[in-house]
Design a protein around this motif. Structure first.
Motif, PDB file in Angstrom:
ATOM      1  N   ALA A  67       0.781  -0.974  -0.044  1.00 43.86           N
ATOM      2  CA  ALA A  67      -0.048   0.042  -0.037  1.00 43.86           C
ATOM      3  C   ALA A  67       1.024   0.890  -0.089  1.00 43.86           C
ATOM      4  O   ALA A  67       0.804   2.255  -0.814  1.00 43.86           O
ATOM      5  CB  ALA A  67      -0.852  -0.046   1.123  1.00 43.86           C
ATOM      6  N   THR A  68       1.837   1.313   0.674  1.00 43.54           N
ATOM      7  CA  THR A  68       2.880   2.531   0.870  1.00 43.54           C
ATOM      8  C   THR A  68       3.346   2.747  -0.486  1.00 43.54           C
ATOM      9  O   THR A  68       3.743   3.979  -0.768  1.00 43.54           O
ATOM     10  CB  THR A  68       3.874   2.197   1.905  1.00 43.54           C
ATOM     11  OG1 THR A  68       3.221   2.043   3.162  1.00 43.54           O
ATOM     12  CG2 THR A  68       4.611   3.384   2.236  1.00 43.54           C
ATOM     13  N   LEU A  69       4.081   1.499  -1.246  1.00 47.14           N
ATOM     14  CA  LEU A  69       4.740   1.708  -2.455  1.00 47.14           C
ATOM     15  C   LEU A  69       3.560   2.300  -3.352  1.00 47.14           C
ATOM     16  O   LEU A  69       3.892   3.306  -4.258  1.00 47.14           O
ATOM     17  CB  LEU A  69       5.139   0.413  -2.968  1.00 47.14           C
ATOM     18  CG  LEU A  69       6.038   0.427  -4.278  1.00 47.14           C
ATOM     19  CD1 LEU A  69       7.214   1.306  -4.027  1.00 47.14           C
ATOM     20  CD2 LEU A  69       6.658  -0.951  -4.512  1.00 47.14           C
ATOM     21  N   ALA A  70       2.641   1.626  -3.448  1.00 41.89           N
ATOM     22  CA  ALA A  70       1.464   2.040  -4.492  1.00 41.89           C
ATOM     23  C   ALA A  70       0.977   3.572  -4.150  1.00 41.89           C
ATOM     24  O   ALA A  70       1.254   4.402  -5.260  1.00 41.89           O
ATOM     25  CB  ALA A  70       0.112   1.430  -4.282  1.00 41.89           C
ATOM     26  N   GLU A  71       0.854   4.031  -2.953  1.00 44.88           N
ATOM     27  CA  GLU A  71       0.446   5.563  -2.612  1.00 44.88           C
ATOM     28  C   GLU A  71       1.689   6.477  -3.087  1.00 44.88           C
ATOM     29  O   GLU A  71       1.630   7.655  -3.392  1.00 44.88           O
ATOM     30  CB  GLU A  71       0.088   5.508  -1.624  1.00 44.88           C
ATOM     31  CG  GLU A  71      -1.303   4.955  -1.069  1.00 44.88           C
ATOM     32  CD  GLU A  71      -1.471   4.901   0.722  1.00 44.88           C
ATOM     33  OE1 GLU A  71      -2.523   4.566   0.914  1.00 44.88           O
ATOM     34  OE2 GLU A  71      -0.692   5.002   1.237  1.00 44.88           O
ATOM     35  N   SER A  72       2.892   6.115  -2.773  1.00 42.03           N
ATOM     36  CA  SER A  72       4.024   6.924  -3.127  1.00 42.03           C
ATOM     37  C   SER A  72       4.159   7.116  -4.567  1.00 42.03           C
ATOM     38  O   SER A  72       4.746   8.034  -5.123  1.00 42.03           O
ATOM     39  CB  SER A  72       5.426   6.112  -2.825  1.00 42.03           C
ATOM     40  OG  SER A  72       5.792   4.885  -3.719  1.00 42.03           O
ATOM     41  N   TYR A  73       3.410   6.180  -5.500  1.00 42.22           N
ATOM     42  CA  TYR A  73       3.424   6.366  -7.013  1.00 42.22           C
ATOM     43  C   TYR A  73       2.060   7.232  -7.414  1.00 42.22           C
ATOM     44  O   TYR A  73       1.954   7.255  -8.607  1.00 42.22           O
ATOM     45  CB  TYR A  73       3.489   5.119  -7.768  1.00 42.22           C
ATOM     46  CG  TYR A  73       5.120   4.760  -7.688  1.00 42.22           C
ATOM     47  CD1 TYR A  73       5.894   5.467  -8.904  1.00 42.22           C
ATOM     48  CD2 TYR A  73       5.660   3.995  -6.900  1.00 42.22           C
ATOM     49  CE1 TYR A  73       7.330   4.925  -8.967  1.00 42.22           C
ATOM     50  CE2 TYR A  73       6.932   3.468  -6.826  1.00 42.22           C
ATOM     51  CZ  TYR A  73       7.798   4.117  -8.085  1.00 42.22           C
ATOM     52  OH  TYR A  73       9.037   3.807  -8.142  1.00 42.22           O
ATOM     53  N   GLY A  74       1.482   7.529  -6.542  1.00 44.40           N
ATOM     54  CA  GLY A  74       0.262   8.249  -6.761  1.00 44.40           C
ATOM     55  C   GLY A  74      -1.323   7.598  -6.689  1.00 44.40           C
ATOM     56  O   GLY A  74      -2.116   8.187  -7.157  1.00 44.40           O
ATOM     57  N   ALA A  75      -1.225   6.495  -6.520  1.00 43.02           N
ATOM     58  CA  ALA A  75      -2.481   5.441  -6.434  1.00 43.02           C
ATOM     59  C   ALA A  75      -3.309   5.799  -5.074  1.00 43.02           C
ATOM     60  O   ALA A  75      -2.855   6.248  -4.186  1.00 43.02           O
ATOM     61  CB  ALA A  75      -2.054   4.180  -6.562  1.00 43.02           C
ATOM     62  N   THR A  76      -4.670   5.440  -5.321  1.00 41.86           N
ATOM     63  CA  THR A  76      -5.385   5.763  -3.943  1.00 41.86           C
ATOM     64  C   THR A  76      -5.612   4.391  -3.645  1.00 41.86           C
ATOM     65  O   THR A  76      -6.358   3.436  -4.275  1.00 41.86           O
ATOM     66  CB  THR A  76      -6.692   6.137  -4.652  1.00 41.86           C
ATOM     67  OG1 THR A  76      -6.450   7.648  -4.939  1.00 41.86           O
ATOM     68  CG2 THR A  76      -7.794   6.337  -3.381  1.00 41.86           C
ATOM     69  N   ASN A  77      -5.203   3.753  -2.557  1.00 43.25           N
ATOM     70  CA  ASN A  77      -5.444   2.712  -1.991  1.00 43.25           C
ATOM     71  C   ASN A  77      -6.552   2.224  -1.147  1.00 43.25           C
ATOM     72  O   ASN A  77      -7.135   3.117  -0.429  1.00 43.25           O
ATOM     73  CB  ASN A  77      -4.467   2.452  -0.995  1.00 43.25           C
ATOM     74  CG  ASN A  77      -4.122   0.756  -0.662  1.00 43.25           C
ATOM     75  OD1 ASN A  77      -4.105  -0.228  -1.565  1.00 43.25           O
ATOM     76  ND2 ASN A  77      -4.468   0.508   0.724  1.00 43.25           N
ATOM     77  N   THR A  78      -7.291   1.194  -1.531  1.00 42.68           N
ATOM     78  CA  THR A  78      -8.181   0.915  -0.600  1.00 42.68           C
ATOM     79  C   THR A  78      -8.014  -0.410   0.342  1.00 42.68           C
ATOM     80  O   THR A  78      -7.178  -1.545  -0.110  1.00 42.68           O
ATOM     81  CB  THR A  78      -9.461   0.219  -1.456  1.00 42.68           C
ATOM     82  OG1 THR A  78     -10.143   1.168  -2.478  1.00 42.68           O
ATOM     83  CG2 THR A  78     -10.700  -0.560  -0.727  1.00 42.68           C
ATOM     84  N   GLY A  79      -8.433  -0.379   1.606  1.00 40.48           N
ATOM     85  CA  GLY A  79      -7.798  -1.338   2.562  1.00 40.48           C
ATOM     86  C   GLY A  79      -8.712  -2.330   2.261  1.00 40.48           C
ATOM     87  O   GLY A  79     -10.024  -2.547   2.201  1.00 40.48           O
ATOM     88  N   VAL A  80      -7.994  -3.824   2.136  1.00 39.33           N
ATOM     89  CA  VAL A  80      -8.640  -5.034   2.367  1.00 39.33           C
ATOM     90  C   VAL A  80      -8.047  -5.935   3.362  1.00 39.33           C
ATOM     91  O   VAL A  80      -6.967  -5.747   4.039  1.00 39.33           O
ATOM     92  CB  VAL A  80      -8.401  -5.796   0.933  1.00 39.33           C
ATOM     93  CG1 VAL A  80      -9.025  -4.976  -0.304  1.00 39.33           C
ATOM     94  CG2 VAL A  80      -6.897  -5.931   0.572  1.00 39.33           C
ATOM     95  N   ASP A  81      -8.893  -7.155   3.530  1.00 38.56           N
ATOM     96  CA  ASP A  81      -8.315  -7.973   4.555  1.00 38.56           C
ATOM     97  C   ASP A  81      -7.263  -9.158   4.168  1.00 38.56           C
ATOM     98  O   ASP A  81      -6.395  -9.320   4.908  1.00 38.56           O
ATOM     99  CB  ASP A  81      -9.603  -8.839   5.092  1.00 38.56           C
ATOM    100  CG  ASP A  81     -10.525  -7.998   6.020  1.00 38.56           C
ATOM    101  OD1 ASP A  81     -10.053  -6.868   6.323  1.00 38.56           O
ATOM    102  OD2 ASP A  81     -11.672  -8.268   6.102  1.00 38.56           O
ATOM    103  N   ASP A  82      -7.193  -9.390   2.837  1.00 39.97           N
ATOM    104  CA  ASP A  82      -6.293 -10.556   2.283  1.00 39.97           C
ATOM    105  C   ASP A  82      -6.090 -10.506   0.963  1.00 39.97           C
ATOM    106  O   ASP A  82      -7.064  -9.650   0.209  1.00 39.97           O
ATOM    107  CB  ASP A  82      -6.629 -11.633   2.932  1.00 39.97           C
ATOM    108  CG  ASP A  82      -8.013 -12.292   2.702  1.00 39.97           C
ATOM    109  OD1 ASP A  82      -8.485 -12.063   1.243  1.00 39.97           O
ATOM    110  OD2 ASP A  82      -8.633 -13.001   3.257  1.00 39.97           O
ATOM    111  N   PHE A  83      -5.517 -11.169   0.355  1.00 43.50           N
ATOM    112  CA  PHE A  83      -5.131 -11.282  -0.945  1.00 43.50           C
ATOM    113  C   PHE A  83      -6.409 -11.584  -1.805  1.00 43.50           C
ATOM    114  O   PHE A  83      -6.443 -11.181  -2.911  1.00 43.50           O
ATOM    115  CB  PHE A  83      -3.792 -12.274  -1.278  1.00 43.50           C
ATOM    116  CG  PHE A  83      -3.378 -12.232  -2.840  1.00 43.50           C
ATOM    117  CD1 PHE A  83      -2.870 -10.993  -3.386  1.00 43.50           C
ATOM    118  CD2 PHE A  83      -3.502 -13.463  -3.618  1.00 43.50           C
ATOM    119  CE1 PHE A  83      -2.562 -11.193  -4.594  1.00 43.50           C
ATOM    120  CE2 PHE A  83      -3.161 -13.478  -4.888  1.00 43.50           C
ATOM    121  CZ  PHE A  83      -2.789 -12.398  -5.462  1.00 43.50           C
ATOM    122  N   ASN A  84      -6.996 -12.759  -1.322  1.00 39.63           N
ATOM    123  CA  ASN A  84      -8.071 -13.153  -1.926  1.00 39.63           C
ATOM    124  C   ASN A  84      -9.354 -11.931  -2.205  1.00 39.63           C
ATOM    125  O   ASN A  84      -9.761 -11.802  -3.205  1.00 39.63           O
ATOM    126  CB  ASN A  84      -8.882 -14.391  -1.365  1.00 39.63           C
ATOM    127  CG  ASN A  84      -7.822 -15.538  -0.894  1.00 39.63           C
ATOM    128  OD1 ASN A  84      -7.459 -16.085  -2.051  1.00 39.63           O
ATOM    129  ND2 ASN A  84      -7.560 -15.732   0.210  1.00 39.63           N
TER     130      ASN A  84
END
Length: 278
Positions: free
Chosen positions: A170-187
């Protein structure tokens, strides 16, 4: 970037495990995350040895790192490394399962001794925790639908991603300007991606190939990858209390690397050896 077919072939053994485990869907819920206080005063290593066991926090739903097999037994690369490290310390490994945020909170409060959950070493985390030396070196990739136009991390700017809140992904995605949605797991992340509710997600390369082995018809691809591998290590609370434990765990990791245990476990669960920096 290597082709999907090549790496899938390498990960056939791990994929079979993932298929049997149902990708960790049999894992325990976050209710277990508070089980077993490990708070101690003074020397945590001495406390652990007096107790006879070391408590590792883990999700249990993230194949092939930590998941439940067809017999509902907790296993995975991280789990078996943790057991091997504990054995080197002369104690048993105990595991408390829960969601990511609860694991971090439990470590902070002293309910757990450490985490066995593919924890990446980042500058932000190093401000809060003392880490052992790495026992794995992992490459983060961008996972997208086959028809996605994403071709680099820079393309994440303005995109919608989903990952566990507080994760390095999440941190890496946001550092490139993405908007992250929180989830519980990979599935859950993959469900959002296939439903078109997000544009991409970030995760480990080995997790992607493990998933594709279990779901060969999934219309997914690696769209981009992080150039430098992340270091995976055990986090410990900062302070003199954990100093001796950290030294002992480093010695254990050195022993397990030298005798081939780390490489063997990596090949068993990933189909490749990710335990060397080279």
């Amino acid at each position: 970037m290597q082709s999907t077919i090549t790496r899938r072939t390498l990960l056939t053994g791990a994929g079979a495990l993932a298929a049997l485990a149902g990708l960790g869907l049999a894992g325990c819920s976050g209710q277990d995350a508070g089980a077993g206080s490990t708070a101690a005063s003074g020397d945590l290593l001495e406390t652990i040895r007096d107790r006879g066991e070391m408590t590792f926090a883990t999700e249990g739903t993230w194949s092939p790192w930590t998941f439940h097999n067809e017999e509902d037994e907790l296993t995975g690369f991280d789990i078996e490394v943790a057991r091997a490290v504990a054995a080197e310390l002369g104690v048993e490994a105990a595991f408390a399962e829960g969601e990511w945020d609860g694991l971090l909170a439990g470590l902070d409060s002293g309910r757990f001794d450490t985490m066995a959950n593919g924890v990446s070493v980042t500058p932000e985390r190093e401000e809060q925790y003392d880490f052992t030396e790495p026992y794995a070196y992992n490459r983060i990739v961008v996972i997208a639908m086959e028809d996605s136009a994403i071709a680099s991390l820079e393309d994440l700017d303005g995109m919608r991603t989903a990952n566990t809140l507080g994760s390095s992904y999440a941190t890496l995605a946001e550092s490139y300007g993405a908007t992250n949605t929180g989830v519980d797991d990979f599935n859950q992340t993959i469900e959002l991606l296939e439903q078109g509710r997000i544009d991409a997600t970030l995760n480990d390369e080995v997790v992607f190939y493990d998933y594709m082995n279990a779901h060969p018809d999934a219309p997914l691809k690696i769209a981009a990858e992080n150039a430098e591998p992340t270091h995976v290590a055990f986090p410990l609370r900062k302070g003199e209390e954990t100093a001796a434990l950290r030294e002992a765990m480093n010695e254990a990791i050195d022993t397990l690397r030298a005798d081939g245990t780390l490489a063997s476990l990596s090949n068993e669960f990933f189909g490749i050896d990710i335990t060397s920096a080279s």
